[in-house]
Design a protein around this motif. Structure first.
Motif, short mmCIF file in Angstrom:
data_model
loop_
_atom_site.label_atom_id
_atom_site.label_comp_id
_atom_site.label_asym_id
_atom_site.label_seq_id
_atom_site.Cartn_x
_atom_site.Cartn_y
_atom_site.Cartn_z
N SER A 329 0.84 -1.21 0.00
CA SER A 329 0.00 0.00 0.00
C SER A 329 0.87 1.26 0.00
O SER A 329 0.50 2.28 -0.59
CB SER A 329 -0.96 0.01 1.19
OG SER A 329 -0.30 0.40 2.36
N ARG A 330 2.02 1.17 0.63
CA ARG A 330 2.95 2.32 0.63
C ARG A 330 3.35 2.67 -0.81
O ARG A 330 3.21 3.79 -1.25
CB ARG A 330 4.19 1.93 1.46
CG ARG A 330 5.47 2.65 1.11
CD ARG A 330 5.54 3.94 1.85
NE ARG A 330 6.68 4.75 1.56
CZ ARG A 330 6.60 6.05 1.32
NH1 ARG A 330 5.44 6.66 1.34
NH2 ARG A 330 7.67 6.77 1.12
N ILE A 331 3.83 1.67 -1.53
CA ILE A 331 4.27 1.91 -2.91
C ILE A 331 3.02 2.15 -3.79
O ILE A 331 3.05 2.96 -4.72
CB ILE A 331 5.10 0.72 -3.45
CG1 ILE A 331 6.29 0.41 -2.52
CG2 ILE A 331 5.59 0.99 -4.89
CD1 ILE A 331 7.37 1.43 -2.43
N GLY A 332 1.92 1.46 -3.45
CA GLY A 332 0.68 1.62 -4.21
C GLY A 332 0.20 3.07 -4.21
O GLY A 332 -0.32 3.55 -5.21
N GLN A 333 0.37 3.78 -3.11
CA GLN A 333 -0.06 5.18 -3.05
C GLN A 333 0.71 6.04 -4.05
O GLN A 333 0.15 6.91 -4.71
CB GLN A 333 0.22 5.75 -1.64
CG GLN A 333 -0.90 5.49 -0.65
CD GLN A 333 -0.93 6.53 0.45
OE1 GLN A 333 0.10 7.09 0.82
NE2 GLN A 333 -2.09 6.77 0.99
N ILE A 334 2.00 5.76 -4.14
CA ILE A 334 2.84 6.56 -5.05
C ILE A 334 2.48 6.22 -6.49
O ILE A 334 2.36 7.10 -7.35
CB ILE A 334 4.32 6.35 -4.71
CG1 ILE A 334 4.56 6.88 -3.29
CG2 ILE A 334 5.23 7.07 -5.70
CD1 ILE A 334 5.57 6.18 -2.51
N GLN A 335 2.24 4.93 -6.73
CA GLN A 335 1.85 4.52 -8.09
C GLN A 335 0.49 5.12 -8.46
O GLN A 335 0.27 5.52 -9.60
CB GLN A 335 1.86 2.99 -8.20
CG GLN A 335 3.30 2.48 -8.22
CD GLN A 335 3.46 0.98 -8.10
OE1 GLN A 335 2.53 0.28 -7.68
NE2 GLN A 335 4.63 0.47 -8.43
N PRO A 351 10.34 4.75 -14.31
CA PRO A 351 9.10 4.33 -13.66
C PRO A 351 8.97 5.00 -12.28
O PRO A 351 9.95 5.54 -11.75
CB PRO A 351 9.28 2.81 -13.51
CG PRO A 351 10.70 2.49 -13.86
CD PRO A 351 11.35 3.69 -14.40
N VAL A 352 7.78 4.94 -11.72
CA VAL A 352 7.55 5.55 -10.41
C VAL A 352 8.43 4.86 -9.36
O VAL A 352 8.55 3.64 -9.34
CB VAL A 352 6.05 5.40 -10.04
CG1 VAL A 352 5.81 5.79 -8.61
CG2 VAL A 352 5.20 6.23 -10.97
N ILE A 357 6.99 11.10 -6.18
CA ILE A 357 6.90 11.40 -7.61
C ILE A 357 7.85 12.58 -7.82
O ILE A 357 7.80 13.57 -7.07
CB ILE A 357 5.46 11.82 -7.99
CG1 ILE A 357 4.48 10.65 -7.83
CG2 ILE A 357 5.43 12.42 -9.39
CD1 ILE A 357 4.56 9.58 -8.90
N PHE A 358 8.69 12.47 -8.83
CA PHE A 358 9.64 13.54 -9.13
C PHE A 358 9.21 14.19 -10.45
O PHE A 358 9.35 13.60 -11.51
CB PHE A 358 11.06 12.99 -9.27
CG PHE A 358 11.69 12.54 -7.97
CD1 PHE A 358 11.24 11.41 -7.30
CD2 PHE A 358 12.75 13.25 -7.41
CE1 PHE A 358 11.82 10.99 -6.11
CE2 PHE A 358 13.34 12.84 -6.22
CZ PHE A 358 12.87 11.70 -5.57
N THR A 415 11.26 18.40 -9.20
CA THR A 415 10.52 18.87 -8.02
C THR A 415 9.85 17.63 -7.42
O THR A 415 9.12 16.92 -8.11
CB THR A 415 9.45 19.91 -8.43
OG1 THR A 415 10.13 20.99 -9.07
CG2 THR A 415 8.70 20.44 -7.21
N ARG A 416 10.15 17.38 -6.15
CA ARG A 416 9.76 16.10 -5.54
C ARG A 416 8.48 16.23 -4.72
O ARG A 416 8.39 17.06 -3.83
CB ARG A 416 10.92 15.63 -4.66
CG ARG A 416 10.75 14.23 -4.13
CD ARG A 416 11.92 13.82 -3.27
NE ARG A 416 11.85 14.47 -1.97
CZ ARG A 416 12.68 14.20 -0.95
NH1 ARG A 416 13.67 13.33 -1.13
NH2 ARG A 416 12.55 14.80 0.20
N LEU A 417 7.53 15.36 -5.03
CA LEU A 417 6.31 15.24 -4.22
C LEU A 417 6.51 13.98 -3.37
O LEU A 417 6.30 12.87 -3.85
CB LEU A 417 5.09 15.05 -5.12
CG LEU A 417 4.83 16.13 -6.17
CD1 LEU A 417 3.84 15.64 -7.21
CD2 LEU A 417 4.28 17.39 -5.49
N THR A 418 6.92 14.16 -2.15
CA THR A 418 7.33 13.02 -1.32
C THR A 418 6.15 12.57 -0.46
O THR A 418 5.52 13.40 0.21
CB THR A 418 8.48 13.43 -0.40
OG1 THR A 418 9.14 14.57 -0.95
CG2 THR A 418 9.46 12.29 -0.20
N ILE A 419 5.91 11.28 -0.43
CA ILE A 419 4.72 10.80 0.28
C ILE A 419 5.11 10.27 1.67
O ILE A 419 5.79 9.25 1.78
CB ILE A 419 4.01 9.68 -0.53
CG1 ILE A 419 3.84 10.09 -2.01
CG2 ILE A 419 2.67 9.33 0.12
CD1 ILE A 419 2.97 11.30 -2.26
#
Ligand code: PLP
Ligand code: TYR
Length: 469
Positions: A329-335, A351-352, A357-358, A415-419
């Motif tokens: 689910s952690r990686i799933g959120q970013i995907q 790939p993501v 997300i960068f 630009t990084r969108l870090t989750i």
């Protein structure tokens, strides 16, 4: 004829969901566009200098921003705050030995504390340290100890569009060429990061880690792992590398670490805690030196800057990070966020990767020169649009060449969108995607920035800018 059976087939999509539910909530404050314009101007157009109360969705970093579990909070009550020999230290030591497989553990206040100790203990001025792309604090400590850093990551890592499944891999030819050029005795260790933060959270394959081990063994060179997100790396190995699909995360992690001599760790990521780190090694002599140094910089060797309760929460976090449904689910959120952006043709690193997300700021703002700071501009614009905080990972982060004093010009201007882990919901991510889209649609109006204050060390944290007309 539609039967129950065929209806079932039409609706056969199965979603994943977070394997936890929310027990405590922290209210979010919203702001007006006027307030945000004022806040970003007061922060010198640097998202690090914003006050967190002015931020709506905080994607600055995944570092120390995780939501701890009820078990971790319960563990905090078991903190043994003795100056020396805390019960929680021994528990943490045992847990790291069990899952990461290293012989000796030295706790530190966070990752850069461990990097400082390793760099001071292992590097002699004039040495060379190869690594799979630089990380800001890691390279800083290597250079401060007198080494020159060499990027030996594969070329695909510098190409935002390359779909290579393991863009974090070390290029063995580049590594061999460096050994031939400077000599193995000038290379105290290879610094191998898993995943590679600056490349977009990209993983290294098991095959590559094994090959690096074989090559370095032939030359008597050590390998130190930056294990900050090594569990996330293990997840990608299971997902993408042949032969690992049915293996548990813990087994993959243990094999991966077995190809290194030790590690530095920022526990603020994979370990799901708000503070803490460690250094670990199988080398008795280096351990002796680091265990001695830690008392100068961090604290006694049984707490290293952490409270007993922090070490307890960390030990519990190690085990929670190895739970496959959590990691999926952690990686799933970013995907999920990646899929939303993909639908709108927003340019980002593929790939993501594992933690973020960068966004490709060069592709957002092709009219801006790199010295007009496109990624910094995008981070500021995104905040002004919606209160979402992201981080520059481009020319500002790369800093200046210590020899020439000139800006380094990294190929990646991101630009990084870090989750953060276990913090935001899919609805938050929907808002993020919509705001990114709004900034992308308004890309023509971006004018770039001018650097007006530049600190000497790790400038991206405190630099200030002004908008160009
Ligand atoms: C890959 C990597 N290594 C090292 C560090 C340093 O860790 P810390 O922030 O805990 O000092 C970080 C984050 O800062 C990181 O992402
Ligand atoms: N490691 C953390 C915190 C950090 C951020 C930027 C840095 O350059 C250094 C540290 C991150 O990647 O978010």
């Amino acid at each position: 004829m539609t039967t129950l059976h065929t209806m079932g087939q039409q609706h056969s999509r199965r979603s994943w969901a977070e394997p936890y539910k929310i027990k405590v909530v922290e209210p979010l404050r919203t702001t007006t566009r006027e307030e945000r314009d004022r806040a970003i101007a007061e922060a010198g157009w640097n998202t690090f200098l914003l006050h967190s109360r002015d931020v709506y969705i905080d994607l600055l970093t995944d570092s120390g921003t995780s939501a701890m579990s009820d078990r971790q909070w319960a563990g905090m009550m078991l903190g043994d705050e003795a100056y020396a020999g805390s019960v929680n230290f021994y528990r943490l030591e045992e847990t790291v030995q069990k899952y990461y497989g290293y012989k000796h553990l030295v706790p530190t206040h966070q990752g850069r504390g461990a990097e400082n100790l390793l760099s001071q203990a292992a590097i002699t001025p004039g040495d060379h340290v190869p690594g799979n792309m630089y990380f800001t604090t890691t390279r800083f400590h290597q250079e401060k100890a007198g080494a020159t850093f060499h990027d030996v990551i594969i070329d695909e890592a510098h190409d935002t569009a390359s779909l290579h499944p393991f863009k974090g891999n070390i290029d063995l030819d580049k590594l061999q060429a460096l050994i031939d050029e400077v000599g193995a005795d000038k290379i105290p260790y290879v610094c191998m990061a898993a995943t590679v933060n600056m490349a977009g959270g990209q993983p290294i394959s098991m095959e590559n880690a094994r090959a690096v081990r074989e090559l370095t063994d032939r030359h008597g060179i050590k390998v130190y792992l930056d294990a900050t997100r090594a569990v996330e790396n293990a997840y990608f190995i299971i997902e993408r590398e042949a032969g690992y699909a049915d293996k548990p995360l813990a087994e993959v992690l243990a094999e991966f670490c077995s190809y290194s001599d030790g590690a530095t760790m920022s526990g603020k990521k994979d370990h799901l805690v708000n503070i803490g780190g460690w250094f670990a090694t199988n080398d008795d002599e280096l351990f002796e030196e680091v265990r001695n140094l830690v008392v100068v910089y961090e604290g006694l060797h049984t707490y290293g800057g952490m409270a007993g309760r922090d070490m307890e929460a960390m030990a519990i976090g190690v085990e929670e990070s190895l739970d496959m449904p959590y990691m999926r689910s952690r990686i799933g959120q970013i995907q999920y966020l990646g899929e939303l952006l993909e639908r709108w043709d927003i340019p980002f690193v593929k790939p993501v990767g594992g933690h973020a997300i960068f966004l490709d700021a060069r592709a957002f703002y092709p009219h801006l020169d790199q010295e007009q700071f496109p990624a910094q501009t995008l981070a500021a614009n995104l905040y002004a649009d919606s209160g979402i905080r992201s981080m520059e990972r481009g020319i500002v982060s790369a800093g200046r060449d210590p020899e020439t004093g000139e800006h380094r010009h990294p190929k990646l201007e991101l630009t990084r969108l870090t989750i953060p882990r276990r913090v935001y919901t899919q609805a938050h991510l929907d808002l993020v995607a919509e705001s990114v889209k709004a900034c992308f649609d308004a890309h023509d109006s971006a004018t770039g920035l001018r650097l007006v204050y530049e600190p000497k060390y790790l400038r991206f944290f405190q630099a200030r800018f002004e908008p160009l007309p």
